[in-house]
Enzyme design. Structure first.
Site, PDB file in Angstrom:
ATOM      1  N   LEU A  54       0.824  -1.208   0.000  1.00  0.00           N
ATOM      2  CA  LEU A  54       0.000   0.000   0.000  1.00  0.00           C
ATOM      3  C   LEU A  54       0.862   1.263   0.000  1.00  0.00           C
ATOM      4  CD1 LEU A  54      -2.758   1.448   0.272  1.00  0.00           C
ATOM      5  CD2 LEU A  54      -2.562   1.124   2.765  1.00  0.00           C
ATOM      6  N   GLY A  76       2.572   7.660   2.475  1.00  0.00           N
ATOM      7  CA  GLY A  76       2.581   6.726   3.593  1.00  0.00           C
ATOM      8  C   GLY A  76       1.304   6.875   4.390  1.00  0.00           C
ATOM      9  N   SER A  77       1.289   7.835   5.311  1.00  0.00           N
ATOM     10  CA  SER A  77       0.070   8.109   6.068  1.00  0.00           C
ATOM     11  C   SER A  77      -1.058   8.579   5.151  1.00  0.00           C
ATOM     12  CB  SER A  77       0.343   9.175   7.135  1.00  0.00           C
ATOM     13  OG  SER A  77       1.270   8.693   8.092  1.00  0.00           O
ATOM     14  N   GLN A  88      10.660  -2.327  47.017  1.00  0.00           N
ATOM     15  CA  GLN A  88       9.349  -1.787  46.682  1.00  0.00           C
ATOM     16  C   GLN A  88       9.346  -1.052  45.347  1.00  0.00           C
ATOM     17  OE1 GLN A  88       7.511   1.567  48.972  1.00  0.00           O
ATOM     18  NE2 GLN A  88       6.016  -0.003  49.572  1.00  0.00           N
ATOM     19  N   GLY A  91      19.184  -3.617  34.252  1.00  0.00           N
ATOM     20  CA  GLY A  91      20.356  -2.786  34.479  1.00  0.00           C
ATOM     21  C   GLY A  91      21.292  -2.785  33.290  1.00  0.00           C
ATOM     22  N   GLY A  92      22.595  -2.830  33.564  1.00  0.00           N
ATOM     23  CA  GLY A  92      23.580  -2.785  32.490  1.00  0.00           C
ATOM     24  C   GLY A  92      23.414  -3.934  31.514  1.00  0.00           C
ATOM     25  N   GLU A 125       1.060  -0.356   9.996  1.00  0.00           N
ATOM     26  CA  GLU A 125      -0.399  -0.301   9.795  1.00  0.00           C
ATOM     27  C   GLU A 125      -0.982   1.061  10.185  1.00  0.00           C
ATOM     28  OE1 GLU A 125      -2.905  -3.517  10.221  1.00  0.00           O
ATOM     29  OE2 GLU A 125      -1.347  -5.029  10.275  1.00  0.00           O
TER      30      GLU A 125
END
Length: 390
Positions: free
Chosen positions: A132, A138-139, A288, A349-350, A373
Site C-alpha cells: 500500500l 505513507g500516512s 518496593q 540494568g547494564g 499499519e
C-alpha cells in the site's frame, strides 16, 4: 463460534481458546524461541518458525475450512500472534502478513480468485504480502502514484511501493494502484490487484536495514510495465482504497496482539531476572521500587490484552465500532509494548542494554508496532473522527 461472535459483552474466551494458547505456547518454545536471537543477529528469515507454523496450520489459520484452512476466529488468530510474539516478534509476522495479503481477496475477491489463491495459502504452498505505502504516500495513502491501466485483457502497472514486509519471500502481492486519476474523489480512483512474483515487469529491491524485526525481509517493489491478466483485479474498479482501509480494520487487532506478545515476553523475562538478581543481600524483587514497576507493567499488559481481544471480536462480528476499536487496540497495545520493554531493560540494568538478553531485542521490536499499519498519530486521527461522528 457463536459465543465468540455474539458474546454477552465485548468478547468471550472459550475453552478452545485456552487449549489453543497452550498448543501455540508449546510450539513457540520448541520451534521458535531457540532460534529467535540468531534470526535477529543474522538478520535472516525465521525458516524454523515458518516450517513449524506451516506444519501446524498456524501460518494462515484465518482461511476458511472450505479452502483448506482452519477457519479460526479473530480472537484465536490474535492468541496465536500474541504467543508467537512473546518469544519472537519477527516470527509473528508470518500469520499477520498472510492475513494482510489475503483479506482483500476474502472480503472482495471473485469466486475464481478465492479458489485460485486461498487453498494454496492455506496449504503453505504460497505466501502473501501487502503493498500500500509509497515514499510520498505513507500516512496519506490516497496520494499514491503507482498506477494501472487497462489494455484489452490485461492490466499494466507502473510505479513502486515501499516498506513491503516479506517482499522477495512472498509469492503473491496485494497491490493498490490508481486506475482513474480523473475521478472526482481520490477514494474512487484506486483499485486493488493481485501480482505474482514472476509477472513480467515486477521486481524487488534490496532488504531494508531496520532497527527491529530484523529477521523479517522488508523491501521496495517495482512495476515497470508489469503485465497481469484482467481477472486479477480484486473487487470493482475504484474500490481499492475502501478495500485497503477495510483490511486494516481487521488486521490492526493483530498488530496489537503482536505488541501485546512483545510486552508479555519482556515482563516474563524481567520477572525471572528480578527473582534471581541479588543486591544488598537480597533479591531485587523484594525492593518496593521494583515491585511498583512490575505492578504497572502487568496492569498495562492486562488492559491492552482486553482491548485487543475486544477489538478482534468487534471486527469479526461487523460491529460499527470496529474502526475505532481496532485503531485503539493497535495504538494502546503498541504504546504499552514500548513502555514495558523499556522498563524491562531498566530492570536488567547494564545487562539490559546488551544483546546478551532478549529484552534489548524486544525493545527494538516494540518500536515498530507504533509505526506499522498506520502510525499511532494517524490512529488517533481515526479514533477522533469516529468519536466526532458519533
Amino acid at each position: 463460534m457463536t459465543d465468540v461472535l455474539n458474546p454477552p459483552g465485548p468478547y468471550a474466551l472459550c475453552e478452545h481458546h485456552e487449549e489453543l494458547r497452550a498448543v501455540i505456547r508449546e510450539l513457540a518454545a520448541k520451534e521458535i524461541l531457540p532460534y529467535a536471537a540468531d534470526v535477529d543477529e543474522q538478520e535472516r528469515f525465521p525458516v524454523e518458525a515458518y516450517e513449524g507454523l506451516t506444519n501446524a496450520g498456524f501460518h494462515a489459520a484465518h482461511i476458511g475450512e472450505e479452502y483448506g484452512g482452519q477457519g479460526a476466529d479473530a480472537i484465536s488468530v490474535c492468541l496465536m500472534v500474541e504467543e508467537i510474539a512473546r518469544v519472537d516478534a519477527t516470527a509473528a509476522l508470518i500469520p499477520i502478513v498472510n492475513r494482510l495479503g489475503t483479506q482483500a481477496v476474502i472480503r472482495s475477491g471473485s469466486a475464481e480468485l478465492k479458489q485460485r489463491l486461498l487453498p494454496a495459502v492455506a496449504s503453505g504452498e504460497v505466501s502473501m504480502a501487502y503493498a500500500l505505502s509509497e515514499r510520498e504516500a505513507g500516512s496519506d495513502a490516497a496520494a499514491m502514484s503507482t498506477n494501472a491501466r487497462s489494455d484489452s485483457d490485461t492490466w499494466i502497472l507502473n510505479g513502486a511501493k515501499c516498506w513491503v514486509t516479506h517482499a522477495g519471500f512472498a509469492t503473491w502481492y496485494t497491490v493498490m494502484a490508481v486506475t482513474n486519476p480523473e475521478a472526482a474523489s481520490r477514494s474512487d480512483a484506486i483499485s486493488a490487484f493481485l501480482v505474482h512474483k514472476e509477472d513480467p515487469g515486477f521486481s524487488v529491491g534490496p532488504c531494508t536495514r531496520k532497527m527491529g524485526l530484523r529477521g523479517s525481509p522488508m523491501r521496495d517493489i517495482y512495476f515497470d510495465n508489469c503485465v497481469i491478466p484482467a481477472d486479477r483485479i480484486v473487487g470493482e474498479p475504484g474500490s481499492g482504497l475502501k478495500i485497503a482501509l477495510g483490511t486494516l480494520d481487521h488486521t490492526r487487532p493483530l498488530a496489537g496482539a503482536q505488541a501485546l506478545g512483545i510486552a508479555q515476553g519482556a515482563l516474563d523475562a524481567a520477572l525471572g531476572h528480578v527473582k534471581e538478581r541479588r543486591q544488598f543481600g537480597k533479591a531485587i524483587a523484594e525492593f518496593q521500587g521494583v515491585q511498583f514497576m512490575l505492578a504497572d507493567m502487568g496492569t498495562k499488559i492486562e488492559a491492552a490484552r482486553h482491548l485487543v481481544y475486544a477489538s478482534a471480536a468487534a471486527s469479526e462480528r461487523g460491529d460499527e465500532r470496529r474502526g475505532f476499536m481496532s485503531a485503539a487496540a493497535k495504538t494502546f497495545a503498541s504504546d504499552v509494548a514500548l513502555s514495558v520493554t523499556a522498563d524491562a531493560v531498566q530492570l536488567f540494568g547494564g545487562a539490559g542494554y546488551t544483546r546478551d538478553v532478549p529484552v534489548e531485542r524486544m525493545m527494538r521490536d516494540a518500536k515498530s508496532t507504533q509505526i506499522v499499519e498506520g502510525t499511532n498519530q494517524i490512529q488517533r486521527m481515526v479514533m477522533a473522527r469516529a468519536l466526532l461522528k458519533g
